[in-house]
Design an enzyme around this catalytic site. Structure first.
Site, PDB file in Angstrom:
ATOM      1  N   ASN A   1     -15.768 -45.325 -40.399  1.00 30.86           N
ATOM      2  CA  ASN A   1     -15.968 -44.676 -41.658  1.00 30.86           C
ATOM      3  C   ASN A   1     -17.252 -43.747 -41.340  1.00 30.86           C
ATOM      4  OD1 ASN A   1     -14.198 -46.463 -42.508  1.00 30.86           O
ATOM      5  ND2 ASN A   1     -15.519 -47.616 -43.852  1.00 30.86           N
TER       6      ASN A   1
ATOM      7  N   THR B   1      -6.446   1.615 -62.708  1.00 34.73           N
ATOM      8  CA  THR B   1      -6.683   0.424 -63.737  1.00 34.73           C
ATOM      9  C   THR B   1      -5.399  -0.207 -64.194  1.00 34.73           C
ATOM     10  OG1 THR B   1      -7.237   1.596 -65.396  1.00 34.73           O
ATOM     11  CG2 THR B   1      -8.947   0.935 -64.380  1.00 34.73           C
ATOM     12  N   HIS B   2      -4.772  -1.299 -64.516  1.00 29.91           N
ATOM     13  CA  HIS B   2      -3.576  -1.607 -65.210  1.00 29.91           C
ATOM     14  C   HIS B   2      -2.539  -0.706 -64.158  1.00 29.91           C
ATOM     15  CE1 HIS B   2      -5.856  -2.516 -68.770  1.00 29.91           C
ATOM     16  NE2 HIS B   2      -6.312  -1.427 -68.384  1.00 29.91           N
TER      17      HIS B   2
ATOM     18  N   SER C   1      14.712  -4.502 -40.753  1.00 28.74           N
ATOM     19  CA  SER C   1      15.833  -5.355 -41.431  1.00 28.74           C
ATOM     20  C   SER C   1      16.840  -5.472 -40.322  1.00 28.74           C
ATOM     21  CB  SER C   1      16.004  -4.653 -42.621  1.00 28.74           C
ATOM     22  OG  SER C   1      17.471  -4.966 -43.003  1.00 28.74           O
TER      23      SER C   1
ATOM     24  N   LYS D   1      14.646   0.499 -42.363  1.00 32.04           N
ATOM     25  CA  LYS D   1      13.548  -0.291 -42.867  1.00 32.04           C
ATOM     26  C   LYS D   1      12.435  -0.567 -42.020  1.00 32.04           C
ATOM     27  CE  LYS D   1      13.452  -2.414 -46.764  1.00 32.04           C
ATOM     28  NZ  LYS D   1      14.134  -3.190 -47.269  1.00 32.04           N
TER      29      LYS D   1
ATOM     30  N   ASN E   1       9.023  -2.770 -42.590  1.00 33.62           N
ATOM     31  CA  ASN E   1       8.570  -3.758 -43.599  1.00 33.62           C
ATOM     32  C   ASN E   1       7.226  -4.403 -43.601  1.00 33.62           C
ATOM     33  OD1 ASN E   1      11.114  -3.902 -45.062  1.00 33.62           O
ATOM     34  ND2 ASN E   1      11.948  -5.437 -43.669  1.00 33.62           N
TER      35      ASN E   1
ATOM     36  N   GLU F   1       2.624  -9.055 -46.378  1.00 30.73           N
ATOM     37  CA  GLU F   1       3.381 -10.114 -47.377  1.00 30.73           C
ATOM     38  C   GLU F   1       2.860 -11.517 -47.255  1.00 30.73           C
ATOM     39  OE1 GLU F   1       7.314  -8.881 -47.480  1.00 30.73           O
ATOM     40  OE2 GLU F   1       7.115  -6.745 -47.773  1.00 30.73           O
TER      41      GLU F   1
HETATM   42  N1  ARG Z   1      -8.651 -42.578 -39.276  1.00 32.65           N
HETATM   43  C1  ARG Z   1      -9.479 -42.668 -40.512  1.00 32.65           C
HETATM   44  C2  ARG Z   1      -9.699 -41.405 -41.071  1.00 32.65           C
HETATM   45  O1  ARG Z   1      -9.353 -40.220 -40.591  1.00 32.65           O
HETATM   46  C3  ARG Z   1     -10.704 -43.253 -40.022  1.00 32.65           C
HETATM   47  C4  ARG Z   1     -10.542 -44.666 -39.747  1.00 32.65           C
HETATM   48  C5  ARG Z   1     -11.308 -45.318 -41.225  1.00 32.65           C
HETATM   49  N2  ARG Z   1     -10.232 -46.515 -41.339  1.00 32.65           N
HETATM   50  C6  ARG Z   1     -10.718 -47.634 -41.748  1.00 32.65           C
HETATM   51  N3  ARG Z   1      -9.594 -48.426 -42.083  1.00 32.65           N
HETATM   52  N4  ARG Z   1     -11.920 -47.832 -42.371  1.00 32.65           N
HETATM   53  O2  ARG Z   1     -10.292 -41.406 -42.227  1.00 32.65           O
END
Ligand code: ARG
Length: 463
Positions: free
Chosen positions: A110, A155-156, A277, A283, A285, A290
Site C-alpha cells: 500500500n 469571434t463566432h 484518401s 485529398k 487530410n 483531427e
Molecule cells: N497492485 C496494487 C495497486 O496497484 C498494489 C497492491 C496493494 N494490494 C493490496 N491488496 N493491498 O494498487
C-alpha cells in the site's frame, strides 16, 4: 506463488487471477519499485533488520535487476506475477532466497505502490515540461517569422478584426505558460514521500522517514498513514493538468484544421504529416490535427474515470485504486504525444501570407476603425456604430471594401467623414492602433516575443 497464499486453503481461480492482476499495466513502475526497494533496504539496516552485508547483497541484486529492465523494460510481461511489486520480489528471492524475504519487513504494497507512482509522476512532469518548452520555442519562432502576416481574427467564427499570425501564436503560448505553471505547482504536491506509512497506520519499525525520503529525492514526508496510502489527489491533479492541456491543444488543432481547409487556405501542412484518401486521389487530410482534437476526449474521460474511482471510497487503501494507473498512464501518454505532434505540425508549416491578408481585407474587419474615426470627430459611439452599419450594408450591396467607397458616398451617411478616413481604414493602421499592453500592434507583439524568449531561457532551471 502469490505474496499472500499462507491463509488460503484453495488455489486461486484462474479467471479471478487474471481479473486481479495489474502487471500488464503497472510493469511501467519497475524502475521506481526497484529504486524504492533499495532505499527501503537501507532503512532496514538502521533498525537492525538487515546487517550491512545483507543490505549490500540486496542492493547489488536490485541494481542488476535495474540494469536488466533498462535493457528490456517489458521483460516481466511473460511472467505470471500479480503486479510489479510481486515480480520484483520474486526476482530477488530467485537470486537471494530467504535473505530477500527480509526486505518485506515493515513495508506494505500500500505504501510501496503510491511511493512508486509518485516517483513516476515526478519523472513524467519533468518530461512533460521539457516537451512543453519545445512547443513554446517553435510557437515563438513561428510568431517571430510572422509578425507581418496579417489575417482576420474571429469571434463566432466570423471575421472580426485584423490580427497577425504572430499574435495568434502568442495566444497559444499564453496557454502553454499556464500549463507549465500548473505542472510546476502539481510537482510540489507530488514531491512528498509516503514510504513508511505501512499498510495504513505507519510502520512499526522506528525508521527515519525523512532520511528515507532524502534517499529517494522527495522533498518532504507525508503526515498521516491513513491518508498517505489512500491519497491519489496527485493523480487527479496530474490528469486534470493533462485535461486542461489537451483542451488547449484541441483548440489549437481545430483552429489549424479551419485554417487548412480548402475554403480558408491560410496554411498548408507538410506532405509528410498528412494522409491521403483511399478513394479520392486529390485529398490531403489533416489527420494529425483531427487526432489531437479527438484524443482530447480520451483524457477528459480519464479525469472523470479517476474521479469516479475515488468518489465515496472509504479509507484507506482499496483495490479500486489499482485502476488509477490505467487512467494516469493513458492521460499522460496521450498528452505527451499530442504535444510532440503539435511541434511537428508547426515545424514544417507553410503559411499562405497573401491569402491571409486577402481574407482580412475582404471582411470589413476595419469597421470598428470607421466607428472610432467618427467618435474622434465627436459622434457618440452607439450612433457611430449605427452609421457604420448602414455604410457596410451599402458596401456589401455594391460588393466593395470600405476603403473602396468614394468620399461622396461616405458623405451621404455622415458629413463628418473627410479625406483622412482612408488612412485609418488600412489594415496596417487598424493593427498599429492597438498599441496597449497585450494589443496586436507590431510594437507590442515584438515586445511580447522578446519577453517570451527571456522567460523560457531559465524556465526549467529547477527541474
Ligand atoms: N497492485 C496494487 C495497486 O496497484 C498494489 C497492491 C496493494 N494490494 C493490496 N491488496 N493491498 O494498487
Amino acid at each position: 506463488m502469490s505474496l499472500w497464499g499462507g491463509r488460503f486453503s484453495k488455489s486461486i481461480n484462474q479467471k479471478f487471477k487474471a481479473f486481479n492482476n495489474s502487471l500488464y499495466f503497472d510493469y511501467r513502475l519497475a524502475e521506481q519499485d526497484i529504486i524504492s526497494s533499495i532505499a527501503w533496504s537501507r532503512a532496514l539496516t538502521t533498525v537492525n533488520v538487515l546487517d550491512f552485508n545483507e543490505q549490500k547483497q540486496i542492493e547489488y541484486e536490485l541494481n542488476c535487476l535495474l540494469e536488466k529492465i533498462r535493457i528490456n523494460p517489458k521483460i516481466m510481461l511473460s511472467s505470471n506475477n500479480e503486479d510489479i511489486h510481486s515480480w520484483v520480489e520474486d526476482q530477488l528471492i530467485e537470486k537471494l532466497g530467504e535473505l530477500a524475504k527480509k526486505l518485506y519487513t515493515g513495508r506494505s504494497r500500500n505504501d510501496q505502490v503510491t511511493t512508486d507512482l509518485r516517483l513516476w509522476c515526478k519523472i513524467s512532469i519533468k518530461k512533460l515540461l521539457k516537451s512543453t518548452l519545445e512547443l513554446k520555442k517553435i510557437l515563438i519562432l513561428t510568431a517571430e517569422n510572422n509578425q507581418n502576416t496579417i489575417m482576420p481574427g474571429y469571434t463566432h467564427l466570423q471575421r472580426a478584426q485584423p490580427i497577425t499570425f504572430a499574435y495568434w501564436c502568442l495566444a497559444y503560448l499564453e496557454m502553454l505558460l499556464r500549463d507549465e505553471e500548473r505542472l510546476k505547482n502539481t510537482f510540489k504536491r507530488v514531491d512528498i514521500s509516503p514510504l513508511g506509512s505501512g499498510a495504513l497506520s505507519g510502520t512499526s519499525y522506528n525508521i527515519n522517514r525523512k532520511q528515507l525520503a532524502d534517499w529517494l529525492g522527495f522533498k518532504s514526508v507525508s503526515n498521516n498513514g491513513l491518508d498517505s496510502v489512500s491519497d491519489r489527489d496527485y493523480v487527479l491533479e496530474l490528469i486534470s493538468n493533462a485535461s486542461i492541456g489537451m483542451v488547449h491543444l484541441s483548440r489549437f488543432a481545430e483552429d489549424m484544421i479551419f485554417f487548412n481547409s480548402t475554403e480558408v487556405g491560410f496554411i498548408e501542412l507538410s506532405d509528410d504529416i498528412t494522409s491521403g484518401s483511399s478513394l479520392m486521389p486529390q485529398k490531403k487530410n489533416p489527420d494529425i490535427l483531427e487526432l489531437i482534437r479527438g484524443k482530447c476526449g480520451q483524457v477528459q474521460g480519464a479525469l472523470t474515470g479517476m474521479m469516479m474511482i475515488l468518489k465515496g471510497l472509504p479509507l484507506s487503501y482499496n483495490k479500486d485504486m489499482q485502476e488509477d494507473k490505467k487512467f494516469l498512464f493513458n492521460a499522460i501518454d496521450t498528452w505527451h504525444e499530442c504535444i510532440d505532434m503539435s511541434i511537428l505540425v508547426l515545424h514544417k508549416l507553410i503559411i499562405n501570407k497573401a491569402r491571409c491578408k486577402e481574407a482580412a481585407k475582404q471582411s470589413y474587419c476595419n469597421s470598428t476603425e470607421l466607428a472610432d474615426y467618427l467618435v474622434s470627430k465627436g459622434m457618440p459611439f452607439r450612433t457611430a456604430h449605427h452609421v457604420v452599419g448602414k455604410i457596410i450594408l451599402k458596401a456589401i450591396n455594391t460588393n466593395s471594401a470600405l476603403e473602396d467607397l468614394k468620399l461622396s458616398e461616405f458623405k451621404k451617411f455622415s458629413d463628418k467623414i473627410t479625406e483622412d478616413v482612408y488612412s485609418i481604414l488600412s489594415l496596417q493602421s487598424c493593427i498599429n492602433k492597438r498599441n496597449v499592453q497585450g494589443g496586436v500592434s507590431p510594437i507590442q507583439v515584438s515586445k511580447a516575443i522578446n519577453e517570451a524568449k527571456k522567460i523560457i531561457v531559465n524556465s526549467l532551471d529547477d527541474f
